[in-house]
Every structure is written in C-alpha cells, then in structure tokens.
Design an enzyme around this catalytic site. Structure first.
Site, PDB file in Angstrom:
ATOM      1  N   THR B 153       0.999  20.553  15.602  1.00 23.27           N
ATOM      2  CA  THR B 153       1.714  19.812  16.653  1.00 23.27           C
ATOM      3  C   THR B 153       3.201  19.786  16.272  1.00 23.27           C
ATOM      4  O   THR B 153       3.923  20.728  16.568  1.00 23.27           O
ATOM      5  CB  THR B 153       1.153  18.381  16.830  1.00 23.27           C
ATOM      6  N   LYS B 175      -3.629  19.951   9.638  1.00 22.71           N
ATOM      7  CA  LYS B 175      -2.421  19.756  10.437  1.00 22.71           C
ATOM      8  C   LYS B 175      -2.041  18.291  10.309  1.00 22.71           C
ATOM      9  O   LYS B 175      -2.864  17.414  10.040  1.00 22.71           O
ATOM     10  CB  LYS B 175      -2.630  20.137  11.884  1.00 22.71           C
ATOM     11  N   THR B 186      -1.267  12.647  13.828  1.00 26.95           N
ATOM     12  CA  THR B 186      -2.661  12.801  13.409  1.00 26.95           C
ATOM     13  C   THR B 186      -2.870  13.846  12.326  1.00 26.95           C
ATOM     14  O   THR B 186      -2.270  14.904  12.337  1.00 26.95           O
ATOM     15  CB  THR B 186      -3.571  13.188  14.599  1.00 26.95           C
ATOM     16  N   GLU B 266       7.364  14.380   9.294  1.00 23.75           N
ATOM     17  CA  GLU B 266       8.421  14.358  10.300  1.00 23.75           C
ATOM     18  C   GLU B 266       9.724  13.776   9.758  1.00 23.75           C
ATOM     19  O   GLU B 266       9.779  12.614   9.352  1.00 23.75           O
ATOM     20  CB  GLU B 266       7.973  13.515  11.496  1.00 23.75           C
ATOM     21  N   ASN B 385      10.623  10.745  16.497  1.00 19.81           N
ATOM     22  CA  ASN B 385       9.631   9.818  17.013  1.00 19.81           C
ATOM     23  C   ASN B 385      10.114   9.003  18.200  1.00 19.81           C
ATOM     24  O   ASN B 385       9.327   8.314  18.842  1.00 19.81           O
ATOM     25  CB  ASN B 385       9.117   8.931  15.887  1.00 19.81           C
ATOM     26  N   THR B 390       9.123  11.923  25.539  1.00 24.85           N
ATOM     27  CA  THR B 390      10.047  11.816  26.678  1.00 24.85           C
ATOM     28  C   THR B 390      10.922  13.056  26.782  1.00 24.85           C
ATOM     29  O   THR B 390      10.829  13.960  25.964  1.00 24.85           O
ATOM     30  CB  THR B 390      10.941  10.579  26.530  1.00 24.85           C
TER      31      THR B 390
END
Lengths: 390, 390
Positions: B153, B175, B186, B266, B385, B390
């Site tokens: 992802t 992942k 996740t 991230e 995040n 959006t």
C-alpha cells in the site's frame, strides 16, 4: 480576571534572567489571609520534579502562604541537588516575605514551589533567588496578570480566568501549551479565592473540578513531571459558600483555563471536542475519548481535514470499554458518517474547514458519557517539539 | 527469498484495478501439499475487518490450502455486506482452484482472506473476483515476489525473507508501513514452510516468533483492524524439524520482515531500537519500551537529533513498571546521559546524525529485558497520514 481578583492576594512577575529571551520568568503569589487554607493536585507521573515533591509536603502541612513559580527550568530529574535548590527557594521566599509587613509569620514549609522548562538541568540559583527578592518587593493587589506572564514557556498568550460568587470569587492563572496527561511544556495552575473554606472543602472542590476539566484535556498524551494545580483561600470575603457552590465556581474557572490551554496547544490547528455517549460507565467513556484523542492517525487525519471515521472506530476498538462493534455510531461535526459500525452519511457532507471539530462516538451500551478535548497533530507540532531544546 | 522458496507453494500477483494507480493489487498463494497445516495470529483490535473474522474461522478448521490477499481496500467496518464479500471471495477462489489440476479439493473454508487499504468502503467485487480468476491462471513456483508486490500500500519496497533449515526452509512476505499495534496501513504477513509440522506445532512456533518480533515493533501505536500473520506448511520436504528448530527459523524470518517494516515505516527518518534492561519482569520491560516508543515528545526529539533523555525518563514515569526514579539510567547511542535519574554524561557527546538510534533504559530492579523497535515522528509522517484518503 486574575489570581489577584479575589481579595487577600498580592502577586507579581519579574525577569530574573532564567530565560535567555529576557522575558519575565519568576512569579510570586502571596495569600495575606486572614485564612491560608489550600488544596493541590499534582502530576501522576512517577518521575516527579523536585518542586512537586516539595509542594506535596507543603500541602500536607495544610498552610500555604505563598507560591513561588519559575519558568526557564523544570528542576526535574536533577537529583538531590535539585531538591536542595527547591528547599532553598522556599527558604529564601519565606525570609524575604518575613521582611515585609504582611504576612507576619511565613516559614519555608508554607511556601509552595512550581517550576517549568527543560528537564534535567539545575536552575541558576543566584539569579532565581535574586528574582525572588525582586518579586517580593514588587507584590501588588493587581499583579496577577504579571504573574501569569512570568510562567509562560511555549505559551503564546497568558491565561487568566475568574468567576464571581455572591460576595466572593475564584480567580486563576495557567501556563501550558499542552494538558494534564500533558506535554513536557507542563501545566501549572494557581487558583485563588477569597471564600472561607477549610482544607477538606477546598480539596473536595478542587478534585471534582480537575476531574472533569484538566484531567480531560489531552494534547499529545504525554504526562509532565511538573504538573501542579493549587487552590488557595484567603477567607477575605468573610463568606462561606456551600461545597456545591464552591465546586461549581472552581470548576468553571478550571474549565475556562483548560480550554485556553487546548486553544494554545503547541502547533495545533484544530480544537477538537470528543463526546462519548451511551457508555456503560463514565470510566469507559473517558477511556474511549482519551484513546481517540491520543491516536496519531486520527489526529493527522483531522489536520488534513479528513473525516476519517474508520480511524476513529479503529481507535475505539483498541479499548477495553463495553461495546459491540456493529452498534457503534460516529459523527463528525454533527454528520453521522458511521452507523452500526459501517459507513452511513456521505463523508463529503462533513465540513472540517473551521478550527473547531466535534467528534461524537455513541456506544449504545447505557447512558453514561464524558467529553475529552484535544488537538490535531500538525507539521507545527513536529517542528516545535523537534526544535525545543536544540 | 519469498513465499515460494519453500517447496509445495505457488503464488502470483495481478492488477485487478482495485488501486487507481494500476499497480498489482491481488495476490494468491496456494499450498500444493502434501500437507495443508497452518497457524495464524490476528489483530487484537476489537473492530476486526471482515477478512480477519473469516480467516479466524478458516484457521479453526485446521486446513489452509490457499490465501487470497488484496490491497486497495481493507473491507473493514463494512457491515454484513463486507462479510458476504469476503465469503464470496473465498468461494470464488476455491472454485477457480478446483478448476485447475492441483489441489484436487479446495473448499471455501480452506481459503484464508486478507485485505488492506482504506477502512469503511466496500470492495469492487466484480474487479476483485476477475482478479482472482486471473491470478489462479498465473500461479507459479517462482511467483512469490509478484505476490509480495501486489499487497503493497504505502510501502515503498516489497518485503520478502527466507531462512534455510536442514533440508527445509521458511519463506515469508509482508506488507505494512507500520507495525503490529500497527498503522491502519495494516500489517499482512504470509509465511510458508515445506517442513512437516502439525497445526499445534505451527501455532506454538508462530506465537513465540510473533511475540518477540511483530509484537515488539510499534511505529505509531495505532492498531489496525486487519493485521494478519499466517504460517502455512506443505510438508513437501518430508523433514520434520523439532519445535525449537522450527521456532528459531520462523522467528528469524519474522525478525527479518519486522525490521523491514520498521525500516519502511511511513515518514520515518530514524530506525530506533529501545532496549530495556534490569526490569523486574519481561512484561515490565515491554511496557517501558513500548511507552517510550509511543511518546510523541520522544519521537519528535529524535527527529530533531535531540538526545532529550528527560522526555525518555518522563515517559518511563508514566508506566506501572517496578522502578525507583532515582535509580534509572538512560543511554542514547551508548552515551549514558542519565545516571540515577539525573544528568550524567554531556548530551553533546551523543551522535544522532545517523539513521539508527539505540536508546537503553536500565531500571536496576532485576535481570529481565526486552527490545522494542520504533521510528521517529517526522514532518513526512504528518504529511502522509493527513493526505492518505483525501
């Protein structure tokens, strides 16, 4: 509007050179009586700063005639020397106050001490004690505003509040760009009242007030070593309110100050109210609200104006609160984007462009509720907290 | 180096159009046996995605012949329709696999399902089922790498690992740009082995392995609705390792994958190892490590290359672990900046310019220890995040 609004109190703030900016950094508040009753609540952190350990002992003595506060250094994690420094500060404050006309008898054991700033560094005691001497000379019955300015750290505004009773009042000041369960920027609060109230009454009123105000703001989930909330009563009004009257006034002042803290939280772009309804217990409601408030993915989503109810629900799911996953509803700014644990109203109907955001979580278990106030997680938060000491 | 390294497994990944980017998004792994034993661990979140609820039931059946995974949608908080969709996915997978030469008999109850992506949206089932059909045709004994790519992802790299035993091996893919206790991005992990092992042995090995690997990485303290770790055994090597041998190999693969997850978290600019020593119990050590790992003020300080041991100590102070505040030592990258709860070595001696950071907390209570791995809190984390949906 300040700690000197109630009768019987004098205060001031001076620049002692603890802050490199040259801004004021030592505050002094004196209770001229006739009473000197008091109550206090302190950080739940097991790593307690020297002034917290000291002030807890002062409160046990039951008499608080003065509070001396400094910004520019937390005096936390400073070992035995740090504690000796706090003791010296109280001794010096008592000595210079004894030199004045009132109050006649002040011992070090009647002087509460609060500090805020960086952890792990000793205070420059020569400057601090000179500042206390200067502050004692500058005490005045309208010095509350100056005192509030002297305890600011990363605060952008001084924080004061006041509520009037019938012939008596409660005033207060606060610093903190965070919360209880707070940022290491620390929350310090001094509340004053000219009501007549014994220590036990003050303690009950203060604990009930903080339970639903300072204990329910949570900017970044980080609990300080220095948090202190003190309530001092002078009895100068000669009016003795009932416990509910006193509690209501103290709670109102605490609520006002708590909202000012959240509004000024480091880097915040959103003022977020999390209402939890339908909980099996108040504790469950608080747990759910606090867990949502501390969730970095929820906080970053709101920074991005994203009504990401999935992240809210996922945060609720990490708690032990009573709820059924397929019965939880979530609203963002009044739009029920999640009903029964699944998508409901179109998320595009949610307007997140304003600063104020309300998240409502309905657990459909029973009738208990609680409200938690928090902030978003922004670039400015990262910037301020990665650059604080370097 | 992948899930198809052990004998008896075929896999592939295809683009089914679930991701708007057109990248591959459906992976299929088939166990051709002769055995089809399996074990699984799942998210502790009480809000569980439909595929988690489904796969937990499959594992109870004791036979897993295939795993179908999709990115591009988590199928979490999707109500009864979401569960029907997962069921349909398993049914369709079983049907298309029955059409092939091997394995001869596959029922929907033998097919585990994993999904990852946004919460709260239904999957486009027509595309997903067409993707499963295409994947079934593309299965190959060297398709592990393609499968690993199809579950990415916000991952920037595909994550694979392998450890060889004596005549058998364990392979794996993962992942996640987060962790267990993980980001809503996740964590999905599939491990394969050609060892001979019954379900109970696999379960013991997997639980011990995840306990000290995936359970001890914590990028942002947020627990997903979809986390799944599966271990499938084909028995194709005809070798039956001892439980310690199997556990060691599974743990090594899990450790490798867990470190790859933290390395790709991230927005992270630091790979942080938190060693807690001298704890009264392993649980205390884990609690202290995890609490430090989740503290936003510690995380932002490290992003700013600031060895702010005061924030570390303040985080330790919020736990219920056994320790005395004046006995705790803290080192950052080997420099003991805090001894006995107060300042020790000069913090300027700490070099934080590299990506790897080690924080050591010594509680001086007893001899237990634990290690937690985490990341810093950076501008890039906030950006990723706040912009995710959006």
């Amino acid at each position: 509007m300040t700690v000197t609004t109630p009768r019987g109190f004098r205060a001031t703030g001076v620049a002692a050179g603890l802050k490199s900016s040259g801004a004021s950094d030592v505050a002094l508040i004196v209770n001229d009586g006739p009473d000197s009753t008091a109550a206090g609540v302190f950080t739940g952190n097991r790593i307690k700063a020297a002034p917290v350990l000291w002030s807890q002992q002062v409160l046990k003595g039951g008499v608080v005639r003065a509070v001396v506060l400094n910004s520019g250094g937390a005096n936390a994690c400073t070992g035995s020397q740090g504690f000796r420094d706090t003791h010296s500060t109280a001794e010096h404050t008592a000595a210079v106050l004894r030199g004045g006309a009132r109050p006649a008898l002040v011992g070090a054991g009647d002087v509460a001490v609060c500090s805020t700033g960086l952890i792990g560094e000793l205070l420059p005691m020569d400057r601090l004690l000179a500042g206390v001497s200067a502050a004692a000379k500058g005490l005045s019955a309208d010095g509350g505003e100056a005192a509030a300015r002297a305890i600011m750290t990363t605060d952008t505004v001084a924080k004061n509040a006041q509520v009037a009773g019938d012939g008596w009042s409660v005033g207060g000041m606060a610093k903190g760009a965070g919360m209880l369960a707070p940022a290491l920027a620390t929350m310090l609060v001094v509340l004053t009242t000219d009501a007549v109230a014994d220590n036990e009454t003050l303690d009950m009123a203060l604990r009930e007030a903080t339970r639903v105000t300072f204990d329910r703001i949570d900017a970044d989930g980080c609990m300080s070593t220095n948090d202190t909330v003190l309530l001092l009563a002078s009895g100068a009004s000669d009016v003795q309110p009932t416990l509910p009257e006193l509690t209501a006034a103290v709670t109102a002042v605490c609520h006002d100050l708590a909202q000012q803290l959240i509004a000024d939280a480091e880097g915040a772009t959103k003022h977020i109210t999390i209402e939890v309804r339908g909980a099996a217990s108040e504790a469950d409601a608080v747990t759910v609200g606090r867990t949502v408030a501390r969730n970095n993915l929820v906080k970053t989503a709101l920074f991005g104006n994203d009504p990401n109810w999935g992240r809210i629900l996922a945060a609720v799911g990490t708690t032990t609160a009573a709820f059924e996953p397929d019965r939880v509803d979530v609203a963002v700014n009044g739009v029920w984007v999640c009903r029964g644990g699944a998508a409901a109203a179109d998320r595009s109907a949610v307007d997140l462009t304003g600063r104020d955001v309300t998240i409502t979580v309905h657990l459909h278990e029973a009738e208990m509720s609680a409200t938690i106030w928090t902030t978003d997680l922004s670039h400015a938060y990262v910037h301020e907290n990665s650059a604080y000491s370097t």
